[in-house]
Design a protein around this motif. Structure first.
Motif, short mmCIF file in Angstrom:
data_model
loop_
_atom_site.label_atom_id
_atom_site.label_comp_id
_atom_site.label_asym_id
_atom_site.label_seq_id
_atom_site.Cartn_x
_atom_site.Cartn_y
_atom_site.Cartn_z
N GLY A 27 0.68 -1.25 0.17
CA GLY A 27 0.20 0.17 -0.04
C GLY A 27 0.85 1.24 -0.04
O GLY A 27 0.37 2.34 0.26
N TRP A 28 1.94 1.36 -0.17
CA TRP A 28 2.95 2.49 -0.30
C TRP A 28 2.63 3.20 -1.53
O TRP A 28 2.47 2.60 -2.65
CB TRP A 28 4.48 2.05 -0.29
CG TRP A 28 4.79 1.69 1.31
CD1 TRP A 28 5.03 0.42 1.68
CD2 TRP A 28 5.06 2.57 2.36
NE1 TRP A 28 5.59 0.47 2.91
CE2 TRP A 28 5.21 1.63 3.70
CE3 TRP A 28 4.87 3.86 2.55
CZ2 TRP A 28 5.45 2.03 4.64
CZ3 TRP A 28 5.18 4.06 3.80
CH2 TRP A 28 5.67 3.22 5.00
N TYR A 29 2.66 4.54 -1.57
CA TYR A 29 2.59 5.31 -2.59
C TYR A 29 3.76 6.53 -2.41
O TYR A 29 4.10 6.75 -1.32
CB TYR A 29 1.23 6.11 -2.57
CG TYR A 29 0.32 5.28 -2.83
CD1 TYR A 29 -0.32 5.08 -4.22
CD2 TYR A 29 -0.41 4.56 -2.07
CE1 TYR A 29 -1.50 4.28 -4.46
CE2 TYR A 29 -1.76 3.77 -2.28
CZ TYR A 29 -1.95 3.68 -3.59
OH TYR A 29 -3.12 2.81 -3.65
N SER A 30 4.39 7.15 -3.37
CA SER A 30 5.04 8.23 -3.53
C SER A 30 4.50 9.39 -3.08
O SER A 30 3.40 9.75 -3.12
CB SER A 30 5.67 8.48 -5.09
OG SER A 30 6.20 9.45 -5.10
N TRP A 31 5.18 10.02 -2.12
CA TRP A 31 4.75 11.50 -1.76
C TRP A 31 5.89 12.46 -2.01
O TRP A 31 6.60 13.01 -1.11
CB TRP A 31 4.65 11.38 -0.06
CG TRP A 31 3.81 12.52 0.30
CD1 TRP A 31 4.38 13.75 0.77
CD2 TRP A 31 2.33 12.75 0.02
NE1 TRP A 31 3.48 14.55 1.15
CE2 TRP A 31 2.15 14.03 0.65
CE3 TRP A 31 1.29 12.49 -0.44
CZ2 TRP A 31 1.03 14.82 0.72
CZ3 TRP A 31 0.07 12.75 -0.23
CH2 TRP A 31 -0.09 14.09 0.09
N ASN A 32 6.17 12.63 -3.46
CA ASN A 32 7.09 13.50 -3.64
C ASN A 32 6.57 14.51 -4.62
O ASN A 32 5.65 14.46 -5.38
CB ASN A 32 8.45 12.74 -4.54
CG ASN A 32 8.69 11.71 -3.81
OD1 ASN A 32 9.27 11.89 -2.56
ND2 ASN A 32 8.77 10.45 -4.10
N LEU A 33 7.10 15.83 -4.38
CA LEU A 33 6.57 16.77 -5.40
C LEU A 33 7.12 16.63 -7.00
O LEU A 33 8.20 16.01 -7.03
CB LEU A 33 7.15 17.92 -4.88
CG LEU A 33 6.62 18.65 -3.41
CD1 LEU A 33 7.14 19.88 -3.13
CD2 LEU A 33 5.25 18.72 -3.65
N ILE A 34 6.34 17.15 -7.81
CA ILE A 34 7.02 17.07 -9.18
C ILE A 34 7.92 17.84 -9.41
O ILE A 34 8.94 17.59 -10.05
CB ILE A 34 5.65 17.26 -10.22
CG1 ILE A 34 4.63 16.14 -10.00
CG2 ILE A 34 6.30 17.24 -11.67
CD1 ILE A 34 3.46 16.29 -10.78
N ASP A 35 7.85 18.92 -8.83
CA ASP A 35 9.08 20.12 -8.77
C ASP A 35 9.81 19.53 -7.85
O ASP A 35 9.81 19.93 -6.50
CB ASP A 35 8.52 21.35 -8.65
CG ASP A 35 9.69 22.42 -8.70
OD1 ASP A 35 10.84 22.08 -8.82
OD2 ASP A 35 9.15 23.49 -8.70
N ARG A 36 10.81 18.94 -8.17
CA ARG A 36 12.25 18.33 -7.18
C ARG A 36 12.91 19.31 -6.65
O ARG A 36 13.77 19.17 -5.87
CB ARG A 36 12.68 17.14 -7.77
CG ARG A 36 11.81 15.94 -8.30
CD ARG A 36 12.38 14.77 -8.84
NE ARG A 36 13.27 14.11 -7.87
CZ ARG A 36 12.68 13.31 -6.79
NH1 ARG A 36 11.49 12.77 -6.81
NH2 ARG A 36 13.51 12.51 -6.15
N THR A 37 12.70 20.59 -7.10
CA THR A 37 13.58 21.69 -6.31
C THR A 37 12.93 22.47 -5.18
O THR A 37 13.51 23.18 -4.51
CB THR A 37 13.82 22.59 -7.64
OG1 THR A 37 12.50 23.47 -7.73
CG2 THR A 37 14.35 22.45 -8.71
N ARG A 38 11.76 21.88 -4.84
CA ARG A 38 10.97 22.48 -3.64
C ARG A 38 11.61 21.45 -2.30
O ARG A 38 12.06 20.59 -2.57
CB ARG A 38 9.64 22.24 -3.88
CG ARG A 38 8.86 22.85 -4.95
CD ARG A 38 8.22 24.13 -4.68
NE ARG A 38 7.76 24.68 -5.91
CZ ARG A 38 7.37 25.72 -5.64
NH1 ARG A 38 7.35 26.43 -4.83
NH2 ARG A 38 6.57 26.19 -6.94
N TYR A 39 11.41 22.48 -1.31
CA TYR A 39 11.91 21.68 0.14
C TYR A 39 11.76 20.32 0.24
O TYR A 39 12.61 19.54 0.58
CB TYR A 39 11.44 22.65 1.45
CG TYR A 39 11.86 22.02 2.40
CD1 TYR A 39 12.95 22.27 3.18
CD2 TYR A 39 11.23 21.10 3.07
CE1 TYR A 39 13.34 22.00 4.32
CE2 TYR A 39 11.33 20.55 4.50
CZ TYR A 39 12.49 21.04 4.95
OH TYR A 39 13.21 20.68 5.99
#
Length: 156
Positions: free
Chosen positions: A23-35
């Protein structure tokens, strides 16, 4: 600079599956330059009943001079976990909101060789406020306990 669009793009959150295991999902911003992603790295999230588990994978850059996870990294993970919990367990509106209060008690050192999880639950959610509590864990080891309040803002 705001180009007239919303100050926060909800589509920047990318909860695609990370292989579908447990049940794991990615929790990453598409804009990887953000904090979130630029500083803390890749994170995974999953719902566990009424709780949300947000996981980060510490690297050397996340350590202090004692070779433990730096407290600021733990605080950053906790802050992001408040919003992940709102999205995964709460109303689903993790958009333009702000952390009003965050109380944290560090109770153990974080081991940089193990994933660090922020496990949060909603105490109460109203139309404008979200009250949460949780613990940062590494397996059964507690690194920190916390409670927080998030204020949901009206879209501009």
């Amino acid at each position: 600079m705001n180009d007239g669009g919303p100050p926060f793009d909800y589509r920047e959150l990318s909860p695609e599956e990370t292989g579908g295991e447990d049940g794991w999902y990615s929790w990453n911003l598409i804009d990887r330059t953000r904090y979130n992603t630029a500083v803390l790295g890749d994170m995974h999230v999953r719902r566990e009943g009424t709780r949300c588990r947000l996981r980060m994978f510490p690297e050397r850059k996340h350590t202090n001079l004692g070779d433990n996870i730096h407290g600021a990294v733990t605080l950053g993970l906790i802050d992001i976990a408040l919003f992940a919990t709102m999205h995964v367990v709460g109303s689903g509106n993790a958009g333009p909101s702000v952390t009003v209060e965050l109380s944290t008690q560090f109770v153990g050192a974080g081991d940089p060789e193990r994933p660090l999880d922020a496990v949060s639950e909603i105490v109460r959610e109203t139309g404008r406020m979200l009250f949460l509590r949780g613990q940062c864990m590494q397996g059964d080891d507690v690194v920190a306990s916390y409670s927080g309040i998030v204020r949901k803002m009206k879209p501009r």
